[in-house]
Design an enzyme around this catalytic site. Sequence first.
Site, short mmCIF file in Angstrom:
data_model
loop_
_atom_site.label_atom_id
_atom_site.label_comp_id
_atom_site.label_asym_id
_atom_site.label_seq_id
_atom_site.Cartn_x
_atom_site.Cartn_y
_atom_site.Cartn_z
N LYS A 194 43.94 -15.39 1.41
CA LYS A 194 42.65 -14.68 1.42
C LYS A 194 41.55 -15.72 1.63
CE LYS A 194 39.32 -13.59 -0.94
NZ LYS A 194 37.89 -13.89 -0.67
N GLY A 246 38.18 -23.40 -5.32
CA GLY A 246 36.89 -22.73 -5.46
C GLY A 246 36.20 -23.18 -6.74
N SER A 247 35.38 -22.30 -7.26
CA SER A 247 34.56 -22.70 -8.41
C SER A 247 35.37 -22.71 -9.70
CB SER A 247 33.38 -21.75 -8.56
OG SER A 247 33.85 -20.51 -9.02
N THR A 248 34.90 -23.51 -10.64
CA THR A 248 35.56 -23.57 -11.94
C THR A 248 35.48 -22.22 -12.65
OG1 THR A 248 35.22 -25.94 -12.13
CG2 THR A 248 35.49 -24.74 -14.18
N GLY A 251 38.14 -20.13 -11.32
CA GLY A 251 39.39 -20.75 -11.75
C GLY A 251 39.77 -20.32 -13.16
N GLU A 268 42.16 -26.02 -7.58
CA GLU A 268 41.26 -27.11 -7.18
C GLU A 268 39.86 -26.60 -7.39
OE1 GLU A 268 42.36 -29.96 -6.20
OE2 GLU A 268 44.31 -29.64 -5.28
N CYS A 302 33.74 -30.33 -2.92
CA CYS A 302 34.04 -30.31 -4.34
C CYS A 302 34.05 -31.72 -4.93
CB CYS A 302 35.35 -29.60 -4.60
SG CYS A 302 36.66 -30.13 -3.49
N GLU A 399 27.40 -28.62 -11.40
CA GLU A 399 27.67 -28.79 -9.97
C GLU A 399 26.67 -27.97 -9.16
OE1 GLU A 399 31.35 -27.08 -8.49
OE2 GLU A 399 31.59 -28.78 -7.13
#
Lengths: 489, 308
Positions: A194, A246-248, A251, A268, A302, A399
């Site tokens: 995706k 992607g973003s934490t 995640g 990641e 990232c 971030e």
Amino acid sequence: MAKKQTKKEGVVTWDYSPAPESTGHINLKKQYDHYIDGKWVKPSSGKYFDTINPANKEKLAEVAYGNDKDIDKAVKAARKAYKNVWSKMAPSERAKYIYRIARLMQERAREFAVIETLDAGKVIRESRDVDVPLACNHFFYYAGWADKLEYAFPNRKVESLGVAGQITPWNFPLLMAAWKIAPALATGNTVVLKPAETTPLTALKLAEVIHDAGLPPGVVNIVTGYGDTGAALVNHDDVDKIAFTGSTGVGKIIQKAIAGTNKKATLELGGKSANIILDDAPLDQAVEGIVNGIFFNQGHVCCAGSRLFIQESVAETVIEKLKHRLNSLIIGDPMDKNTDIGAINSKAQLATIDKYIKIGLDEGATMYQPDCKIPKGGYFFPPTLFMDVAQSSTIVQEEIFGPVLTIQTFRTVDEVIQKANNSPYGLAAGIWTDKGSRIFNLTTKLNAGVIWANTYNKFDPTSPFGGYKESGFGREGGLHGLSAYVKLK
Amino acid sequence: MNKMKGRNNLVIPDFNQSPCIDKVGVEERVARFQTRSIKTEAKMQGLKMALNMIDLTTLEGKDTPGKVKQMCYKAQHLHDVHPGLPTVAAVCVYPSMVGVAAKAVSGSGVKVASVSTAFPSGQAPLAVKLADTKFAVAEGADEIDMVISRGKFLSGEYNFVFDEIAAIKEVCGEARLKVILETGELVTLDNVRRASDIAMYAGADFIKTSTGKISPAATMQVTYTMLEAIRDFKLKTGIKIGMKPAGGISNSKLALHNLVMVKETLGEEWLTNEWFRFGASSLANDVLMQIMKAETGVYQSADYFSKD
């Protein structure tokens, strides 16, 4: 006769004429469906969404909006292909398919680069020289491993996992798809991918390449959509493995969603990586490294070196040089071969950056932006430095994912180690020094998955990549990247 | 930061502390300059700029007054078929030919540069080097291209090198002094940087890469390192120094890449022949050929361009 240019006549201006990459050779459809079981399949909801060029906000194409039914179709196709074909195929045969994908990508490299730039806003120089060649290299590299897994894991029996659900981000759309698909296929898994909603086009072009490579139907399936489409993939019962970049924040949601299931995961996630300039560093090259560390891909990286630490004795010099350098960066049309800094990926991301700029100013930080022309009509943001910040500043902690660099100074190496590690993230770090001993000292003490010495943002398929702490877990790339897709017995 | 107009109050730094240079980083930066795409008007402007920055050079044992006179004519009439072309910046000859050259270019705006100080090796006592320089100046040289004592530099005698440059500068009078580092013999970029610093602090008006007698000569890596040194010197002292890559720049593309490098490292202020020169003998014709190609759409035979 002599036409003499002297200083008295005023300074000459020499601007580079526009040098746009042509778009004549690319082939984009008006509308893209899902790629499931070797066929283009209409979304079951009938809904499509637009993907735009962030440099001018023009619509590039419409893309299918996937829901749980589409995901289910894709996972079933992947399962069938896994059971009947891919897991039974001789590894050397699998390798042939992957090599074929790599070669076809190389043949269409220019088309991939142009579409990546149009869809993501990244400059053509980077998509042409970095994204696309690296993506091809990942397929070549992992194709080589396919029939050598027993050497990758000596004395172990290697088994594939099954169906891998993969979710890729918008900063390196094609490259991340390659990072995910190549090792999964090499180890005998099938894939449902995706891509990010703002940048789905190169993944769909990759589907065309995969189709042309004659991969058995269902081995790679691509379903486009938003976060809810990704959630449907994560929550599907018959997925064996989730790989997410992607973003934490997302995640963490994924971690919660798969808790208590048998799904394996590699994540990641975000970063706030330290780029450390010691007093004996080659300063001019360090300045290049700082620029490359934070302004590469508009800071949408990232592992961007977004926290700069400069040893006090050289801080003034480095900042002066850095400001000087910022003024020679060209911000503009990403399709122009001379552009250094392209467009911010989306309106939403531009708003995020704006938000952090405001926070930075409210927190009393000193901002510097070069005197540059910002193009109109698209999402652009100038390279930005923030001085007079502390560990406690929000812009140092969080971030930003944009071309924004915070600059702190330090006195001793111990102090900078402490500050660099004082972050919930631990993805990457950079060290600049002329002394090998200082490099070894710092690399052993910094909590970061990737550490660069006297360079920054260098990637290679043979080198593992991944983070510590809230930057995620699991490694992609290299030998380590294989273990994320295998069971060892 | 201490911004001074003159050189009188310069604080001479410890040249052992010259900044270190990372070769890999320099190569990467140089590669970036080479990816700049210079097209259409920018290309034409760049090519004309390059022509106007050339020091048309002949430095051979067999140089004769006849040869030098012909080169001086070429310097002022690069390609008369095409009106509106600039002249080159200067002609560069041995001291014995300065008188001939000065007469030949007189009134044209083209300068006369003379190599001196026992060029190219520099292996002569200071008295000889001073006499060599004085002679060239007296013959009418506008610019002096001296060589540094590489042997002394490599054996760490930086003060010797510094004093020698300062002494030559004194006898130059009004002539501008270009200091040739002969980077091909210095080998490392660290050395190139240190020698650049020594030359600038000692009184160079220009720093120059090479004699043209040693290979490698003006690689972009070396030129870039020297441009960085010039930029740092300007930031520190407020004094502008010129740059002259010499040797090996024989085609237009490389010349344009050099101009890109100057623009992006030092700024457009340096994009004039007062501050930037190419030391070259065959570059001019290649640039002319490119200009004619741009105008007419076809490449012409090399025989349509005079070889003086």
